[in-house]
Each structure stands twice: as structure tokens, then as C-alpha cells.
Design an enzyme around this catalytic site. Structure first.
Site, PDB file in Angstrom:
ATOM      1  N   CYS A 194       0.809  -5.388  10.792  1.00 22.91           N
ATOM      2  CA  CYS A 194       1.943  -4.440  10.428  1.00 22.91           C
ATOM      3  C   CYS A 194       2.773  -4.582  11.445  1.00 22.91           C
ATOM      4  CB  CYS A 194       1.588  -3.199   9.841  1.00 22.91           C
ATOM      5  SG  CYS A 194       0.900  -3.143   8.306  1.00 22.91           S
ATOM      6  N   GLU A 236       2.555  -0.386   4.737  1.00 24.18           N
ATOM      7  CA  GLU A 236       3.146  -0.441   5.058  1.00 24.18           C
ATOM      8  C   GLU A 236       4.470  -1.620   5.392  1.00 24.18           C
ATOM      9  OE1 GLU A 236       1.035   0.504   6.746  1.00 24.18           O
ATOM     10  OE2 GLU A 236       0.266   1.680   8.278  1.00 24.18           O
TER      11      GLU A 236
HETATM   12  N1  THU Z   1      -4.369   0.811   5.556  1.00 22.22           N
HETATM   13  C1  THU Z   1      -2.474   1.354   5.105  1.00 22.22           C
HETATM   14  O1  THU Z   1      -1.847   0.805   4.487  1.00 22.22           O
HETATM   15  N2  THU Z   1      -2.175   1.247   6.252  1.00 22.22           N
HETATM   16  C2  THU Z   1      -2.853   1.800   7.727  1.00 22.22           C
HETATM   17  O2  THU Z   1      -1.836   1.933   8.451  1.00 22.22           O
HETATM   18  C3  THU Z   1      -3.804   2.152   7.749  1.00 22.22           C
HETATM   19  C4  THU Z   1      -4.613   0.867   6.732  1.00 22.22           C
HETATM   20  C5  THU Z   1      -4.636   0.014   4.596  1.00 22.22           C
HETATM   21  C6  THU Z   1      -5.384  -0.378   4.191  1.00 22.22           C
HETATM   22  C7  THU Z   1      -6.881  -0.446   3.118  1.00 22.22           C
HETATM   23  O3  THU Z   1      -6.157  -0.923   1.968  1.00 22.22           O
HETATM   24  C8  THU Z   1      -6.592   1.280   3.449  1.00 22.22           C
HETATM   25  O4  THU Z   1      -5.986   0.959   4.304  1.00 22.22           O
HETATM   26  C9  THU Z   1      -8.543   0.962   4.802  1.00 22.22           C
HETATM   27  O5  THU Z   1      -8.464   0.433   5.268  1.00 22.22           O
END
Ligand code: THU
Length: 141
Positions: free
Chosen positions: A98, A63
Site C-alpha cells: 500500500c 488503503e
Molecule cells: N489490512 C489492511 O486493509 N490495511 C492495513 O493497513 C493492514 C492490513 C488488511 C489486509 C487483510 O484483509 C487484513 O487486514 C489482515 O492482514
């Protein structure tokens, strides 16, 4: 007034673009790929994926990648974001960090939380982050 929700074809494209972005995720540590697609007020779409790092805490979510891409290309007004993961059991939800970064750019725009099968639920920023602190608050003192 309230920001317009995207029309059906635009929404379908946004949903597809977040799934495509997920394929680019760099997540060798979590093995949890996430994709995001951000629709600007002008109708452009910026996508993003999570980008992890061997120094774990430097990893960044999909995000925020999408928001930073859009902002750095001159776009500051957003209509919607769609988020995709591989989780089949639950709709993917954005982390608290985020949500705060999204909220910087308004609290009345929409976030589409999806499953890999294409189903989704939609929440406004205000629903995701109630009683939020934002840029307007800095002007109240
Ligand atoms: N993550 C995201 O990119 N967005 C989300 O909404 C939840 C978590 C990523 C962060 C990390 O690279 C992986 O997912 C595990 O937490």
C-alpha cells in the site's frame, strides 16, 4: 510547494469516515477490519475497506480500495489518508504494498494512523517509504 494539511473540520470528517469504512470491511478470514479515507486535492473524500477472498492472496487492503475508487472516479491528487482498525494497542500502519501504491501519487502528502479511541499520529509518505521508487525515476534513463 508542499501540499496543504487539511483544516481541522475536514480532518475530523476524514477520521470519522475511515472508522465508518471499517464497518464495511469484508474480512471473514482474518477478522481484522480496516477502513481508509482518502482526501483529494479538491476536498472530496473516498473511503475504502479491506476486501478478502476465499482465495486468500486475492484479498485487498482498505488503503488500495480507497485509492482505486478515487482514481477510477478521475481524482489523482491527494492531500491525506486516514486509516482505522480495531487495534487498541498500536496505531494501524499501512503494509509495504500500500505504501508503494500511495507513493505513486506523490511523497509529500500525509497519512493519519489512528487507534479506535480517535488518537492518531501523522506521517508523510516520504517518512513511511524512504528512498522510494516512483514515476519520476522512469524518466531518468
Ligand atoms: N489490512 C489492511 O486493509 N490495511 C492495513 O493497513 C493492514 C492490513 C488488511 C489486509 C487483510 O484483509 C487484513 O487486514 C489482515 O492482514
Amino acid at each position: 510547494g508542499r501540499r496543504r494539511r487539511p483544516r481541522c473540520e475536514r480532518l475530523q470528517l476524514l477520521l470519522r469516515r475511515c472508522q465508518e469504512a471499517k464497518a464495511c470491511a469484508y474480512c471473514p478470514y482474518s477478522r481484522f477490519p480496516v477502513g481508509a479515507a482518502l482526501l483529494t486535492a479538491g476536498g472530496e473524500i473516498f473511503s475504502g475497506c479491506n476486501v478478502e477472498n476465499a482465495c486468500y492472496s486475492l484479498g485487498v487492503c482498505a488503503e488500495r480500495t480507497a485509492i482505486q475508487k478515487a482514481i477510477s472516479e478521475g481524482h489523482t491528487r491527494f492531500r491525506a489518508m486516514a486509516i482505522a482498525s480495531d487495534m487498541g494497542t498500536d496505531f494501524i500502519v499501512p503494509c509495504g504494498a500500500c505504501r508503494q501504491v500511495m507513493r505513486e501519487f506523490g511523497k509529500d502528502w500525509d497519512v493519519y494512523l489512528t487507534k479506535p479511541d480517535g488518537t492518531y499520529i501523522v506521517k508523510t509518505l516520504d517518512e513511511l517509504l524512504p528512498l522510494s521508487f516512483g514515476p519520476e525515476d522512469l524518466k531518468k534513463v
